[in-house]
Design a protein around this motif. Structure first.
Motif, mmCIF file in Angstrom:
data_model
loop_
_atom_site.group_PDB
_atom_site.id
_atom_site.type_symbol
_atom_site.label_atom_id
_atom_site.label_comp_id
_atom_site.label_asym_id
_atom_site.label_seq_id
_atom_site.Cartn_x
_atom_site.Cartn_y
_atom_site.Cartn_z
ATOM 1 N N ILE A 4 54.847 -21.729 29.051
ATOM 2 C CA ILE A 4 54.351 -20.752 30.024
ATOM 3 C C ILE A 4 53.094 -20.045 29.534
ATOM 4 O O ILE A 4 52.502 -19.249 30.271
ATOM 5 N N TRP A 5 52.683 -20.330 28.292
ATOM 6 C CA TRP A 5 51.502 -19.634 27.734
ATOM 7 C C TRP A 5 50.949 -20.474 26.598
ATOM 8 O O TRP A 5 51.701 -20.977 25.756
ATOM 9 N N ASN A 6 49.665 -20.635 26.578
ATOM 10 C CA ASN A 6 48.979 -21.347 25.483
ATOM 11 C C ASN A 6 48.003 -20.399 24.806
ATOM 12 O O ASN A 6 47.326 -19.617 25.478
ATOM 13 N N GLY A 7 47.947 -20.447 23.486
ATOM 14 C CA GLY A 7 47.026 -19.588 22.764
ATOM 15 C C GLY A 7 47.137 -19.797 21.276
ATOM 16 O O GLY A 7 47.488 -20.887 20.804
ATOM 17 N N ASN A 8 46.888 -18.736 20.532
ATOM 18 C CA ASN A 8 46.911 -18.808 19.066
ATOM 19 C C ASN A 8 47.582 -17.557 18.496
ATOM 20 O O ASN A 8 47.505 -16.473 19.098
ATOM 21 N N ILE A 9 48.225 -17.739 17.352
ATOM 22 C CA ILE A 9 48.709 -16.599 16.576
ATOM 23 C C ILE A 9 47.613 -16.267 15.574
ATOM 24 O O ILE A 9 47.187 -17.131 14.797
ATOM 25 N N SER A 10 47.177 -15.017 15.600
ATOM 26 C CA SER A 10 46.156 -14.573 14.659
ATOM 27 C C SER A 10 46.845 -13.848 13.513
ATOM 28 O O SER A 10 47.343 -12.732 13.674
ATOM 29 N N PHE A 11 46.886 -14.515 12.326
ATOM 30 C CA PHE A 11 47.563 -13.981 11.145
ATOM 31 C C PHE A 11 46.486 -13.747 10.091
ATOM 32 O O PHE A 11 46.229 -14.580 9.226
ATOM 33 N N GLY A 12 45.786 -12.588 10.204
ATOM 34 C CA GLY A 12 44.622 -12.344 9.361
ATOM 35 C C GLY A 12 43.519 -13.300 9.773
ATOM 36 O O GLY A 12 43.115 -13.349 10.934
ATOM 37 N N LEU A 13 43.052 -14.105 8.836
ATOM 38 C CA LEU A 13 42.031 -15.106 9.131
ATOM 39 C C LEU A 13 42.655 -16.452 9.473
ATOM 40 O O LEU A 13 41.926 -17.411 9.748
ATOM 41 N N VAL A 14 43.981 -16.526 9.436
ATOM 42 C CA VAL A 14 44.687 -17.771 9.754
ATOM 43 C C VAL A 14 44.952 -17.804 11.246
ATOM 44 O O VAL A 14 45.457 -16.843 11.830
ATOM 45 N N SER A 15 44.640 -18.917 11.875
ATOM 46 C CA SER A 15 44.870 -19.093 13.305
ATOM 47 C C SER A 15 45.866 -20.233 13.498
ATOM 48 O O SER A 15 45.672 -21.329 12.941
ATOM 49 N N ILE A 16 46.903 -19.976 14.272
ATOM 50 C CA ILE A 16 47.961 -20.966 14.500
ATOM 51 C C ILE A 16 48.009 -21.278 15.986
ATOM 52 O O ILE A 16 48.402 -20.433 16.794
ATOM 53 N N PRO A 17 47.624 -22.477 16.395
ATOM 54 C CA PRO A 17 47.712 -22.823 17.821
ATOM 55 C C PRO A 17 49.177 -22.969 18.244
ATOM 56 O O PRO A 17 49.950 -23.688 17.611
ATOM 57 N N ILE A 18 49.553 -22.269 19.318
ATOM 58 C CA ILE A 18 50.963 -22.271 19.736
ATOM 59 C C ILE A 18 51.090 -22.404 21.246
ATOM 60 O O ILE A 18 50.124 -22.252 21.986
ATOM 61 N N LYS A 19 52.332 -22.685 21.657
ATOM 62 C CA LYS A 19 52.734 -22.628 23.051
ATOM 63 C C LYS A 19 53.997 -21.784 23.128
ATOM 64 O O LYS A 19 54.824 -21.794 22.205
ATOM 65 N N ILE A 20 54.146 -21.042 24.223
ATOM 66 C CA ILE A 20 55.319 -20.179 24.402
ATOM 67 C C ILE A 20 56.257 -20.833 25.413
ATOM 68 O O ILE A 20 55.827 -21.249 26.493
ATOM 69 N N THR A 86 43.148 -9.985 23.077
ATOM 70 C CA THR A 86 44.454 -10.650 23.113
ATOM 71 C C THR A 86 44.628 -11.523 24.348
ATOM 72 O O THR A 86 45.743 -11.885 24.694
ATOM 73 N N THR A 87 43.528 -11.874 25.033
ATOM 74 C CA THR A 87 43.639 -12.662 26.254
ATOM 75 C C THR A 87 44.322 -13.998 25.978
ATOM 76 O O THR A 87 45.218 -14.406 26.709
ATOM 77 N N HIS A 88 43.925 -14.672 24.935
ATOM 78 C CA HIS A 88 44.543 -15.952 24.573
ATOM 79 C C HIS A 88 45.003 -15.957 23.121
ATOM 80 O O HIS A 88 45.138 -17.016 22.512
ATOM 81 N N THR A 89 45.223 -14.765 22.584
ATOM 82 C CA THR A 89 45.615 -14.658 21.181
ATOM 83 C C THR A 89 46.791 -13.713 21.015
ATOM 84 O O THR A 89 46.831 -12.641 21.636
ATOM 85 N N LEU A 90 47.729 -14.131 20.187
ATOM 86 C CA LEU A 90 48.856 -13.274 19.831
ATOM 87 C C LEU A 90 48.487 -12.646 18.488
ATOM 88 O O LEU A 90 48.600 -13.282 17.440
ATOM 89 N N GLU A 91 48.001 -11.403 18.542
ATOM 90 C CA GLU A 91 47.432 -10.725 17.380
ATOM 91 C C GLU A 91 48.491 -9.959 16.612
ATOM 92 O O GLU A 91 49.071 -8.987 17.116
ATOM 93 N N ILE A 92 48.779 -10.398 15.367
ATOM 94 C CA ILE A 92 49.772 -9.711 14.535
ATOM 95 C C ILE A 92 49.152 -8.426 13.986
ATOM 96 O O ILE A 92 48.093 -8.453 13.345
ATOM 97 N N GLU A 93 49.818 -7.304 14.240
ATOM 98 C CA GLU A 93 49.323 -5.992 13.819
ATOM 99 C C GLU A 93 49.936 -5.527 12.508
ATOM 100 O O GLU A 93 49.258 -4.891 11.696
ATOM 101 N N ALA A 94 51.245 -5.797 12.296
ATOM 102 C CA ALA A 94 51.920 -5.295 11.103
ATOM 103 C C ALA A 94 53.246 -6.010 10.923
ATOM 104 O O ALA A 94 53.708 -6.759 11.803
ATOM 105 N N PHE A 95 53.869 -5.752 9.765
ATOM 106 C CA PHE A 95 55.193 -6.294 9.460
ATOM 107 C C PHE A 95 56.110 -5.118 9.132
ATOM 108 O O PHE A 95 55.782 -4.291 8.263
ATOM 109 N N ILE A 96 57.236 -5.026 9.818
ATOM 110 C CA ILE A 96 58.158 -3.909 9.624
ATOM 111 C C ILE A 96 59.593 -4.429 9.558
ATOM 112 O O ILE A 96 59.854 -5.615 9.803
ATOM 113 N N SER A 97 60.508 -3.521 9.248
ATOM 114 C CA SER A 97 61.925 -3.876 9.269
ATOM 115 C C SER A 97 62.429 -3.883 10.712
ATOM 116 O O SER A 97 62.026 -3.042 11.526
ATOM 117 N N ALA A 98 63.314 -4.827 11.021
ATOM 118 C CA ALA A 98 63.838 -4.928 12.386
ATOM 119 C C ALA A 98 64.609 -3.677 12.783
ATOM 120 O O ALA A 98 64.694 -3.346 13.970
#
Length: 358
Positions: A4-20, A86-98
């Motif tokens: 239902i969605w195509n884009g990339n995960i932005s993990f710092g300078l690492v880009s991961i092409p994904i589908k949702i 974030t139009t076509h990017t899933l931008e990671i902002e931080a890492f926290i405890s669930a």
């Protein structure tokens, strides 16, 4: 499975092409609206109010309605020109405890898959990093005309995305809690704990949607032309709390019966402190109207007197019964003999008196 969605995960300078992909599905049965008179389908048509005729989807756009009711058209070009990273990017902002995420914020769930072989290595890197850190990633992305907040976590060998509500989208529960001041006694809490322990835990995979199953059987029967045989379920009674302690005890007993544990044993309430026990007695115990009990000494005296009276009555009754059983002749003979003995005794006494006088 359709993405239902195509884009990339932005993990710092690492880009991961994904589908949702949707991670969940609703197993409800959909119905169509019909005209009950002739079973004709009821359909919705998109009609232009100015031309009063149906409009094709390709001719439909969007507009914003202001306070005066005026419509302001918003085109696709207008939306594309927005400076939204974030139009076509899933931008990671931080890492926290669930545990830092309020469950009220949790929304729909999705699976993230790689788009092409090039994304396998960075995808695996992010997954293993999340595993080792035991944290979740907070990200922002755009979907369906809105920028959204999401949480990434590991599910098996896959990265899952949970849509999160923005913090200001969660309403405060003002005015929802009971306004009455209520005091819960320790004995009631103890019984509630006992009920919770009796109900125990459950494997969620064992739970079934019984209503959905019954609905499927109903539809299948109607399709085959058979008459449904399912009996209507019992409607739950209204919540009428008469005695909270009694309701808790009965709940524990019923739960034990359902689990086959101590089916015949009634739940006993834990002992409460003296002050609380008195309050509970005042609230639930009522004196029966009747004769008061006599003191112990008086009661014992009355019992002894009653025993003597009973014994005397028994002796008198026995003599009367014997007298009634003897024949009439015997009674008269006995009377004559007694009179003769008295006369003889008098004569002998008179003779002795005469001899003495001479």
């Amino acid at each position: 499975m359709r993405s239902i969605w195509n884009g990339n995960i932005s993990f710092g300078l690492v880009s991961i092409p994904i589908k949702i992909y949707p991670a969940t599905e609703d197993h409800s049965i959909s119905f169509r609206q019909i005209h009950t008179r002739d079973n004709g389908r009821i359909r919705y048509r998109k009609v232009c109010e100015l031309e009063d005729k149906p409009v094709e989807s390709s001719e439909i756009g969007r507009a914003y309605e202001d306070a005066d009711g005026a419509l302001v058209p918003i085109t696709e070009e207008d939306l594309a020109a927005l400076p939204l990273p974030t139009t076509h990017t899933l931008e990671i902002e931080a890492f926290i405890s669930a545990s830092e995420i309020d469950p009220l914020q949790m929304g729909d769930a999705y699976y993230l898959g790689t788009s092409g072989a090039a994304g396998a290595k960075p995808y695996t890197l992010l997954r293993e990093a999340l595993k080792r850190s035991e944290k979740v990633a907070i990200a922002k992305y755009a979907h369906r005309g809105r920028e959204r907040l999401g949480m990434l976590r590991v599910v098996g060998d896959t990265i899952a995305l949970h849509r999160l509500l923005w913090p200001d989208e969660v309403r405060e529960p003002a005015g929802v809690a009971p306004k009455e001041k209520v005091t819960v006694k320790p004995a009631e809490l103890d019984l509630a704990d006992t009920l919770m322990e009796t109900l125990g835990e459950v494997d969620l995979s064992d739970l079934r949607d019984e209503y959905h199953e019954a609905l499927e059987e109903l539809v299948a029967a109607k399709v085959s032309g058979a008459t449904p045989t399912a009996e209507p379920g019992e409607r739950p009674a209204g919540a009428q709390v008469v005695d909270l302690m009694a309701a808790l005890k009965e709940s524990v007993r019923s739960a034990k019966e359902a689990r086959g544990e101590g089916a015949g044993e009634a739940a006993e309430a834990p002992e409460a402190p003296e002050g609380e026990a008195e309050e509970e007695a005042e609230a639930t115990v009522h004196d029966l109207r009747g004769r008061k009990k006599a003191p112990a000494k008086k009661a014992a005296t009355k019992k002894a007197t009653a025993k003597k009276t009973t014994a005397a009555g028994k002796r008198t009754a026995t003599k009367a019964a014997k007298a009634a059983e003897e024949p009439a002749g015997k009674k008269r003979t006995g009377t004559k003999k007694a009179a003769a003995k008295k006369t003889t005794a008098k004569k002998q006494t008179g003779k002795r008196g005469t001899r003495t006088a001479s």
